[in-house]
Design a protein around this motif. Structure first.
Motif, PDB file in Angstrom:
ATOM      1  N   TYR B 220      -8.540   0.365  54.392  1.00 28.93           N
ATOM      2  CA  TYR B 220      -8.999  -1.250  54.435  1.00 28.93           C
ATOM      3  C   TYR B 220     -10.703  -0.853  55.365  1.00 28.93           C
ATOM      4  CZ  TYR B 220      -9.077  -5.804  55.896  1.00 28.93           C
ATOM      5  OH  TYR B 220      -9.553  -6.978  56.978  1.00 28.93           O
ATOM      6  N   LEU B 221     -10.143  -0.036  56.223  1.00 25.82           N
ATOM      7  CA  LEU B 221     -11.507  -0.240  57.263  1.00 25.82           C
ATOM      8  C   LEU B 221     -12.528   0.835  57.020  1.00 25.82           C
ATOM      9  CD1 LEU B 221     -10.336   0.344  60.866  1.00 25.82           C
ATOM     10  CD2 LEU B 221     -10.744  -1.589  60.035  1.00 25.82           C
ATOM     11  N   TYR B 222     -12.243   1.795  56.227  1.00 25.97           N
ATOM     12  CA  TYR B 222     -13.644   2.273  55.620  1.00 25.97           C
ATOM     13  C   TYR B 222     -13.919   1.976  54.509  1.00 25.97           C
ATOM     14  CZ  TYR B 222     -12.233   4.456  60.195  1.00 25.97           C
ATOM     15  OH  TYR B 222     -11.889   5.222  61.345  1.00 25.97           O
ATOM     16  N   MET B 223     -13.528   1.390  53.627  1.00 23.94           N
ATOM     17  CA  MET B 223     -13.780   2.070  52.214  1.00 23.94           C
ATOM     18  C   MET B 223     -13.780   0.207  51.560  1.00 23.94           C
ATOM     19  SD  MET B 223     -12.267   4.883  50.377  1.00 23.94           S
ATOM     20  CE  MET B 223     -10.220   4.414  49.818  1.00 23.94           C
ATOM     21  N   PRO B 224     -14.303  -0.021  51.904  1.00 23.39           N
ATOM     22  CA  PRO B 224     -14.710  -1.729  52.186  1.00 23.39           C
ATOM     23  C   PRO B 224     -15.266  -2.185  50.296  1.00 23.39           C
ATOM     24  CG  PRO B 224     -16.697  -1.287  52.851  1.00 23.39           C
ATOM     25  CD  PRO B 224     -15.958  -0.321  52.769  1.00 23.39           C
ATOM     26  N   SER B 225     -15.892  -1.668  49.762  1.00 21.26           N
ATOM     27  CA  SER B 225     -16.895  -2.332  48.300  1.00 21.26           C
ATOM     28  C   SER B 225     -15.619  -1.887  47.325  1.00 21.26           C
ATOM     29  CB  SER B 225     -17.810  -1.085  47.882  1.00 21.26           C
ATOM     30  OG  SER B 225     -17.133  -0.038  47.784  1.00 21.26           O
ATOM     31  N   GLU B 226     -15.514  -3.206  46.178  1.00 21.87           N
ATOM     32  CA  GLU B 226     -14.628  -3.181  45.091  1.00 21.87           C
ATOM     33  C   GLU B 226     -14.061  -1.529  44.681  1.00 21.87           C
ATOM     34  OE1 GLU B 226     -15.723  -6.783  42.580  1.00 21.87           O
ATOM     35  OE2 GLU B 226     -14.117  -5.994  41.815  1.00 21.87           O
ATOM     36  N   GLY B 227     -15.565  -0.540  44.356  1.00 18.50           N
ATOM     37  CA  GLY B 227     -15.082   0.275  43.681  1.00 18.50           C
ATOM     38  C   GLY B 227     -14.377   1.404  44.371  1.00 18.50           C
ATOM     39  N   LYS B 228     -14.044   0.924  45.952  1.00 14.67           N
ATOM     40  CA  LYS B 228     -13.028   2.281  46.330  1.00 14.67           C
ATOM     41  C   LYS B 228     -12.280   1.819  46.560  1.00 14.67           C
ATOM     42  CE  LYS B 228     -16.995   5.042  46.325  1.00 14.67           C
ATOM     43  NZ  LYS B 228     -18.596   3.977  46.768  1.00 14.67           N
ATOM     44  N   ARG B 229     -11.429   1.357  46.014  1.00 17.58           N
ATOM     45  CA  ARG B 229      -9.994   0.175  46.624  1.00 17.58           C
ATOM     46  C   ARG B 229      -9.707   0.666  45.880  1.00 17.58           C
ATOM     47  NH1 ARG B 229     -11.759  -5.468  46.205  1.00 17.58           N
ATOM     48  NH2 ARG B 229     -12.528  -5.825  47.695  1.00 17.58           N
ATOM     49  N   THR B 230      -7.773   1.196  46.648  1.00 18.85           N
ATOM     50  CA  THR B 230      -6.719   2.276  46.744  1.00 18.85           C
ATOM     51  C   THR B 230      -6.059   1.033  45.823  1.00 18.85           C
ATOM     52  OG1 THR B 230      -5.823   1.967  48.366  1.00 18.85           O
ATOM     53  CG2 THR B 230      -7.420   3.837  48.187  1.00 18.85           C
ATOM     54  N   LEU B 231      -4.840   1.286  45.536  1.00 17.40           N
ATOM     55  CA  LEU B 231      -3.732   0.914  44.449  1.00 17.40           C
ATOM     56  C   LEU B 231      -3.381  -0.489  45.603  1.00 17.40           C
ATOM     57  CD1 LEU B 231      -0.862   2.703  42.840  1.00 17.40           C
ATOM     58  CD2 LEU B 231      -2.551   0.999  42.163  1.00 17.40           C
ATOM     59  N   THR B 232      -3.208  -0.160  47.685  1.00 18.97           N
ATOM     60  CA  THR B 232      -2.565  -1.149  48.128  1.00 18.97           C
ATOM     61  C   THR B 232      -3.392  -1.785  48.460  1.00 18.97           C
ATOM     62  OG1 THR B 232      -1.386   1.380  49.452  1.00 18.97           O
ATOM     63  CG2 THR B 232      -2.153  -0.985  50.725  1.00 18.97           C
ATOM     64  N   THR B 233      -4.866  -1.137  48.736  1.00 15.96           N
ATOM     65  CA  THR B 233      -5.749  -2.656  48.833  1.00 15.96           C
ATOM     66  C   THR B 233      -6.125  -3.348  47.826  1.00 15.96           C
ATOM     67  OG1 THR B 233      -7.814  -0.649  48.781  1.00 15.96           O
ATOM     68  CG2 THR B 233      -7.350  -1.382  50.765  1.00 15.96           C
ATOM     69  N   MET B 234      -5.810  -2.675  46.483  1.00 17.00           N
ATOM     70  CA  MET B 234      -6.482  -3.410  45.172  1.00 17.00           C
ATOM     71  C   MET B 234      -5.878  -4.728  45.278  1.00 17.00           C
ATOM     72  SD  MET B 234      -4.294  -2.711  42.341  1.00 17.00           S
ATOM     73  CE  MET B 234      -3.490  -4.186  41.751  1.00 17.00           C
ATOM     74  N   LEU B 235      -4.011  -4.555  46.270  1.00 21.44           N
ATOM     75  CA  LEU B 235      -3.640  -5.502  46.112  1.00 21.44           C
ATOM     76  C   LEU B 235      -3.147  -6.509  46.841  1.00 21.44           C
ATOM     77  CD1 LEU B 235      -0.442  -6.308  45.311  1.00 21.44           C
ATOM     78  CD2 LEU B 235       0.792  -5.338  47.011  1.00 21.44           C
ATOM     79  N   MET B 236      -4.502  -5.757  47.646  1.00 22.48           N
ATOM     80  CA  MET B 236      -4.567  -7.145  49.536  1.00 22.48           C
ATOM     81  C   MET B 236      -5.547  -8.051  48.226  1.00 22.48           C
ATOM     82  SD  MET B 236      -4.613  -4.429  52.443  1.00 22.48           S
ATOM     83  CE  MET B 236      -5.056  -5.836  53.233  1.00 22.48           C
ATOM     84  N   SER B 237      -6.932  -7.470  47.752  1.00 21.97           N
ATOM     85  CA  SER B 237      -7.472  -8.219  47.802  1.00 21.97           C
ATOM     86  C   SER B 237      -7.229  -9.182  45.760  1.00 21.97           C
ATOM     87  CB  SER B 237      -8.770  -7.904  46.810  1.00 21.97           C
ATOM     88  OG  SER B 237      -8.819  -7.400  45.548  1.00 21.97           O
ATOM     89  N   PHE B 238      -6.354  -8.135  45.201  1.00 19.59           N
ATOM     90  CA  PHE B 238      -5.788  -9.875  44.227  1.00 19.59           C
ATOM     91  C   PHE B 238      -5.578 -10.608  44.587  1.00 19.59           C
ATOM     92  CE2 PHE B 238      -2.650 -10.358  40.856  1.00 19.59           C
ATOM     93  CZ  PHE B 238      -2.955 -10.672  39.971  1.00 19.59           C
ATOM     94  N   ALA B 239      -4.275 -10.223  45.832  1.00 18.08           N
ATOM     95  CA  ALA B 239      -4.177 -10.573  46.546  1.00 18.08           C
ATOM     96  C   ALA B 239      -4.398 -12.573  46.678  1.00 18.08           C
ATOM     97  CB  ALA B 239      -2.089 -10.822  47.485  1.00 18.08           C
ATOM     98  N   SER B 240      -5.389 -11.439  47.723  1.00 17.72           N
ATOM     99  CA  SER B 240      -6.526 -12.748  48.620  1.00 17.72           C
ATOM    100  C   SER B 240      -6.947 -13.075  46.951  1.00 17.72           C
ATOM    101  CB  SER B 240      -7.061 -12.332  48.957  1.00 17.72           C
ATOM    102  OG  SER B 240      -8.217 -11.509  48.841  1.00 17.72           O
ATOM    103  N   GLN B 241      -6.978 -13.548  46.399  1.00 10.37           N
ATOM    104  CA  GLN B 241      -7.712 -14.108  45.301  1.00 10.37           C
ATOM    105  C   GLN B 241      -6.867 -15.308  44.565  1.00 10.37           C
ATOM    106  OE1 GLN B 241      -9.207 -11.463  42.611  1.00 10.37           O
ATOM    107  NE2 GLN B 241     -10.618 -10.766  43.874  1.00 10.37           N
ATOM    108  N   ARG B 242      -5.091 -14.645  44.474  1.00  9.28           N
ATOM    109  CA  ARG B 242      -4.590 -15.925  44.151  1.00  9.28           C
ATOM    110  C   ARG B 242      -3.119 -15.925  44.267  1.00  9.28           C
ATOM    111  NH1 ARG B 242      -6.092 -16.741  39.376  1.00  9.28           N
ATOM    112  NH2 ARG B 242      -3.981 -17.155  38.366  1.00  9.28           N
ATOM    113  N   SER B 243      -3.182 -16.281  45.319  1.00  7.96           N
ATOM    114  CA  SER B 243      -2.118 -16.743  46.368  1.00  7.96           C
ATOM    115  C   SER B 243      -1.512 -18.254  45.940  1.00  7.96           C
ATOM    116  CB  SER B 243      -2.354 -17.314  47.255  1.00  7.96           C
ATOM    117  OG  SER B 243      -3.487 -18.902  47.831  1.00  7.96           O
TER     118      SER B 243
END
Lengths: 290, 282
Positions: B220-243
């Motif tokens: 989350y801190l070191y790889m903010p861009s979209e192409g660098k998401r891991t499964l975990t940060t992908m879940l976070m960004s998905f959730a923030s758009q679909r609350s």
């Protein structure tokens, strides 16, 4: 022959240690010193010039009301986990006996620890949610009023602590179990033959013999409670207001949201000092009882 | 005779109570997971109108389809797998190398080295993160997969420590006999010591894999861009758009859970061994 060996020894020491040492120096040792240094500056994370502000950051930390609120919240996690330790010990004791399925139960109890922490946070967000959330629907079955689990200041920390309990109890139970299983079977048998009740066996033999494990778990508890971060970060981002902010969450916010790297560094130093002090105190208390 | 019957009956009751107790615990563990699985197969309308513990009447796969289409699942999975593989392998190699040196050799700076080591183990990674952040950007690896990798492998003193405990248990006479046979130190490490800690490597590697797979704040801190998401940060960004979209979010949660839970089911035994080794040998 001997000279050759010696040279070989030096070569292997240097070549095996060089890469790990560079990594350690760069990402563990140097940041630690840098952290102390930054804690006396007003660095914003970007600018090239760094102003020296002495102990201002530390004074700021102590005067900041939100720091104290966050510490109180960490305290709630700590106390609730502490209350669960006897229960965890007891479950481990039960699992140790040759109960049918005890292996399966071991696997089940530990499962939450394996699950992705962020996924856990969203899972519980749904459970606590006000729209279609499970807990309130169950309450409604009994005609009870819905509770604002994570959107009211009174309940939010307890709701979040429950998530943390759900997630971390398993690892404590497994550790206790490991301790209990290292006690010699003869000793337990002998006590049983002498007619000691299960409770006596538990309190007089099991507990004194798993002191080290208890010590480790108390240490993990101090550390874990002070460092709790992802559950409040994902579920409430510290809210409502600052009512569920934790110390680490507040530190991260200070650094990366408000660009107060100096103050955040001071908070990190304070955190480190707290962990060292609390662990030392705990260790003292336990070894004195011995 | 009568007494043993009574004893057996009492034992039976105790066991029944225990089973009941375990059943309750099982229920507590599984309830949140079960509800999430149910929700993942329901429609938004059903979430609002049905009792959450009611199993879905038909399997509605659209939520999963939606997550795969909109959630960058494959990018996340790919990045997570790269991080896991690279950090587990390199970590095992580097950690066993240090552990070999520290458990077998005496050298001038050893005491100091060891001291720094213990100090580093006491400092939680989180504390130094703020200072580390500057270094990562200065080295020029910010927002690349290399950033988390160097942190995962460079800072895991605990694993090194456990490897050392394992190696300390291997008798020195084994090294000596290999040495008499003319083996170099490197050969001893590669052919004698490393193979002997392979079981530990399996155990610690799996623990490391789970840790890396589930980690949130380093990517989350070191790889903010979209192409660098891991499964975990992908879940976070998905959730923030679909609350509030619980069915879709639940599907995403389940997708993210699957890799580590699968690892866990396959390698359960090793995971327990690792935890126990870490604790009891401390």
């Amino acid at each position: 022959m001997f000279d050759n060996r010696n040279r070989q020894k030096n070569i292997i020491i240097v070549s095996f240690l060089i890469i790990p040492t560079i990594l350690l120096a760069l990402f563990v040792i140097y940041p630690l010193f840098k952290l102390f240094y930054l804690s006396f500056t007003d660095w914003d994370g970007m600018s090239k010039t760094i102003g020296f502000v002495g102990t201002n950051n530390y004074i700021d930390v102590f005067k900041d009301n939100d720091v104290w609120v966050s510490l109180r919240n960490n305290g709630i996690y700590f106390v609730i986990h502490l209350m669960f330790i006897p229960i965890e010990m007891f479950i481990a004791f039960l699992l140790d006996d040759k109960v049918r399925f005890s292996k399966t139960f071991k696997g089940i109890v530990f499962l939450p620890y394996i699950i992705n922490g962020v996924a856990v946070a969203y899972m519980f967000s749904f459970l606590y949610s006000s729209q279609g959330g499970v807990l309130n629907e169950i309450l409604a079955l009994f005609g009870a009023n819905p509770v604002k689990w994570i959107s009211s200041e009174e309940t939010v920390n307890f709701s979040l602590s429950a998530v943390s309990i759900w997630r971390f109890c398993g690892i404590h139970i497994i550790l206790f179990l490991a301790g209990i299983q290292s006690i010699s079977k003869e000793m337990l048998e002998a006590a049983r033959v002498d007619g000691a009740s299960s409770f006596k066996v538990f309190s007089k033999i099991v507990i004194p013999n798993i002191r080290t494990v208890i010590e480790i778990i108390l240490f993990l508890n101090v550390r874990g409670a002070l460092m709790i971060f992802d559950i409040p970060f994902v579920m409430t981002s510290g809210g409502p207001g600052t009512s569920s902010t934790t110390f680490t969450l507040y530190t991260i916010q200070q650094a990366f949201k408000y660009s107060h790297f100096g103050k955040a560094s001071a908070m990190a130093v304070v955190l480190l000092v707290m962990i060292v002090i609390l662990s030392t105190i705990q260790k003292k208390i336990i070894s004195e009882k011995r | 005779m009568k007494n043993t019957n009574k004893y057996k009956a009492k034992k039976g009751i105790v066991e029944a109570i225990k089973l009941l107790f375990f059943l309750v615990i099982t229920l507590i563990v599984f309830l949140p997971i079960l509800v999430t699985i149910f929700a993942a197969f329901k429609t938004q309308f059903q979430i609002g109108s049905e009792f959450p513990l009611k199993p879905p009447t038909q399997f509605f796969w659209d939520n999963f389809k939606f997550v795969f289409e909109k959630g960058n699942v494959f990018t996340g999975l790919k990045n997570s797998l790269i991080l896991v593989t690279v950090s587990v392998v390199i970590n095992a190699i580097l950690s066993t190398m240090i552990a070999y040196i520290l458990s077998r050799f005496d050298f001038k700076l050893k005491k100091m080295y060891y001291l720094i080591f213990l100090m580093g183990m006491l400092v939680p990674g989180f504390v130094t993160e703020i200072a580390r952040f500057g270094i990562i950007s200065k080295v020029g690896i910010y927002d690349t997969l290399l950033a988390p990798i160097v942190i995962y492998i460079g800072t895991d003193l605990m694993q090194i420590y456990i490897y050392m405990q394992f190696m300390n248990q291997i008798p020195l006479s084994i090294d000596e006999s290999a040495m008499i046979d003319g083996a170099s130190y490197f050969t001893i490490y590669r052919k004698v010591i490393f193979p002997m800690v392979v079981p530990a490597t399996a155990t610690l590697g799996i623990l490391k894999a789970v840790e890396v797979m589930n980690d949130m704040y380093i990517p989350y801190l070191y790889m903010p861009s979209e192409g660098k998401r891991t499964l975990t940060t992908m879940l976070m960004s998905f959730a923030s758009q679909r609350s509030g979209a619980w069915p879709q979010l639940s599907a995403a949660v389940i997708i993210v859970m699957i890799p580590t839970v699968t690892l866990y089911i396959i390698f359960q035994k090793y995971i327990f061994d690792g935890i126990v080794a870490g604790a009891v040998k401390e």
